[in-house]
Design an enzyme around this catalytic site. Structure first.
Site, mmCIF file in Angstrom:
data_model
loop_
_atom_site.group_PDB
_atom_site.id
_atom_site.type_symbol
_atom_site.label_atom_id
_atom_site.label_comp_id
_atom_site.label_asym_id
_atom_site.label_seq_id
_atom_site.Cartn_x
_atom_site.Cartn_y
_atom_site.Cartn_z
ATOM 1 N N ASP A 1 2.858 -3.304 8.176
ATOM 2 C CA ASP A 1 1.845 -3.181 7.133
ATOM 3 C C ASP A 1 0.849 -2.076 7.491
ATOM 4 O O ASP A 1 0.717 -1.700 8.659
ATOM 5 C CB ASP A 1 1.113 -4.524 6.958
ATOM 6 C CG ASP A 1 0.331 -4.598 5.649
ATOM 7 O OD1 ASP A 1 0.359 -3.640 4.858
ATOM 8 O OD2 ASP A 1 -0.314 -5.646 5.422
ATOM 9 N N LYS A 58 -7.830 6.531 9.603
ATOM 10 C CA LYS A 58 -8.144 5.092 9.598
ATOM 11 C C LYS A 58 -8.695 4.621 10.951
ATOM 12 O O LYS A 58 -9.153 3.483 11.078
ATOM 13 C CB LYS A 58 -6.873 4.284 9.286
ATOM 14 C CG LYS A 58 -6.162 4.675 7.994
ATOM 15 C CD LYS A 58 -6.819 4.056 6.808
ATOM 16 C CE LYS A 58 -6.140 4.375 5.485
ATOM 17 N NZ LYS A 58 -4.829 3.780 5.292
ATOM 18 N N GLU A 108 -0.895 -10.957 3.063
ATOM 19 C CA GLU A 108 -0.717 -10.138 4.269
ATOM 20 C C GLU A 108 -1.090 -10.935 5.518
ATOM 21 O O GLU A 108 -0.385 -10.894 6.541
ATOM 22 C CB GLU A 108 -1.577 -8.877 4.175
ATOM 23 C CG GLU A 108 -1.071 -7.908 3.104
ATOM 24 C CD GLU A 108 -1.977 -6.714 2.855
ATOM 25 O OE1 GLU A 108 -1.491 -5.732 2.277
ATOM 26 O OE2 GLU A 108 -3.156 -6.756 3.224
ATOM 27 N N GLY A 118 0.814 -1.215 0.000
ATOM 28 C CA GLY A 118 0.000 0.000 0.000
ATOM 29 C C GLY A 118 0.840 1.254 0.000
ATOM 30 O O GLY A 118 2.078 1.204 0.023
ATOM 31 N N GLY A 122 -7.026 -5.064 2.973
ATOM 32 C CA GLY A 122 -7.341 -5.645 1.671
ATOM 33 C C GLY A 122 -7.759 -4.637 0.631
ATOM 34 O O GLY A 122 -8.093 -5.004 -0.487
HETATM 35 C C1 5RP Z 1 -3.544 -3.761 1.035
HETATM 36 C C2 5RP Z 1 -3.860 -3.242 2.393
HETATM 37 C C3 5RP Z 1 -3.331 -1.891 2.748
HETATM 38 O O1 5RP Z 1 -2.561 -2.005 3.891
HETATM 39 C C4 5RP Z 1 -4.477 -0.948 2.998
HETATM 40 O O2 5RP Z 1 -5.325 -0.943 1.851
HETATM 41 C C5 5RP Z 1 -4.002 0.462 3.302
HETATM 42 O O3 5RP Z 1 -3.434 1.025 2.162
HETATM 43 P P1 5RP Z 1 -2.838 2.499 2.143
HETATM 44 O O4 5RP Z 1 -1.623 2.494 3.013
HETATM 45 O O5 5RP Z 1 -2.522 2.740 0.683
HETATM 46 O O6 5RP Z 1 -3.896 3.446 2.647
HETATM 47 O O7 5RP Z 1 -4.500 -3.863 3.194
HETATM 48 O O8 5RP Z 1 -4.197 -4.966 0.770
#
Ligand code: 5RP
Length: 220
Positions: free
Chosen positions: A79, A119, A101, A27, A93
């Site tokens: 992550d 978030k 993941e 991401g 996801g």
């Molecule tokens: C990918 C994920 C990512 O961690 C989630 O979508 C967050 O993404 P971003 O850091 O671009 O906001 O789960 O499958």
């Protein structure tokens, strides 16, 4: 370009120790972590990547990517997430990488989740819950999800209207309209539907540490 994502990604470097093999998520927030990891790549043994996208970025920066099967249990996984509740349970996801993941999170002693402040939620579910499914089971799983949860499963499509295909060759259903008051039970119930590969709820294996990007970043 998000300043809060960058601050969260860079702060996660504090958790990297010399000689580690680091699990790396997927991401835009993780991209900042990968860029910062490049500066200390000589200090680590390598990485295990959760997606083709992250593998490409890691390799482009000269960071070694290893197979999970040969790397063994990992000390650290970093992550992002799409939503995070006060118990560090997550929806993930949004980038369609949830299966790898979840495998790497399960293989890791410590899961450090990096997010921007938007978030954080009290109750998971405003962000549509991603579910990776075997393509032939897509309609069956959608009907079962509707029956079990009342949520509205939508087949994820790309900008040209084609069904998104994950790195594992599967489809994604995004379940709208949920208010997930018992994430552990929902994760378990959805996992029972034949054809479900992975549910994007990380409740059984939640994050251990959450870094919320800001000036300064908050470590929860
Ligand atoms: C990918 C994920 C990512 O961690 C989630 O979508 C967050 O993404 P971003 O850091 O671009 O906001 O789960 O499958």
């Amino acid at each position: 370009m998000s300043e809060t994502k960058r601050l969260a990604g860079e702060k996660a470097i504090d958790f990297v120790e010399d000689g580690m093999i680091v699990g790396v998520g997927t991401g835009s927030t993780v991209a900042y972590f990968i860029d910062a990891l490049a500066d200390i790549k000589h200090r680590i043994k390598g990485t295990v990547s959760s997606s083709e996208q992250s593998t490409q970025r890691l390799r482009a920066l000269g960071i070694e990517v290893l197979e999970l099967n040969s790397a063994g249990p990992l000390a650290l996984y970093v992550d992002g997430a799409d939503e995070c509740d006060p118990d560090k349970r997550l929806i993930k996801g949004g980038g369609a990488a949830l299966t790898r993941e979840k495998i790497i999170a399960e293989s890791s002693d410590r899961f450090v989740c990096i997010i921007d402040p938007g978030k954080r939620v009290d109750v998971l579910g405003k962000f549509p819950l991603p579910v990776e499914v075997i393509p032939m089971a897509r309609s069956l799983v959608a009907r079962e999800i509707l029956r079990l949860t009342g949520g509205q499963p939508v087949w994820r499509q790309d900008a040209s209207g084609k069904g998104v295909v994950t790195d594992n060759g599967n489809a994604i259903l995004d379940v709208h309209g949920l208010a997930i008051r018992d994430p552990l039970s929902l994760e378990s119930a959805l996992n029972q539907i034949p054809g479900v590969v992975t549910v994007g709820l990380f409740a059984r294996r939640a994050a251990d540490v959450v870094i919320v990007g800001g000036e300064p970043p908050q470590v929860l």
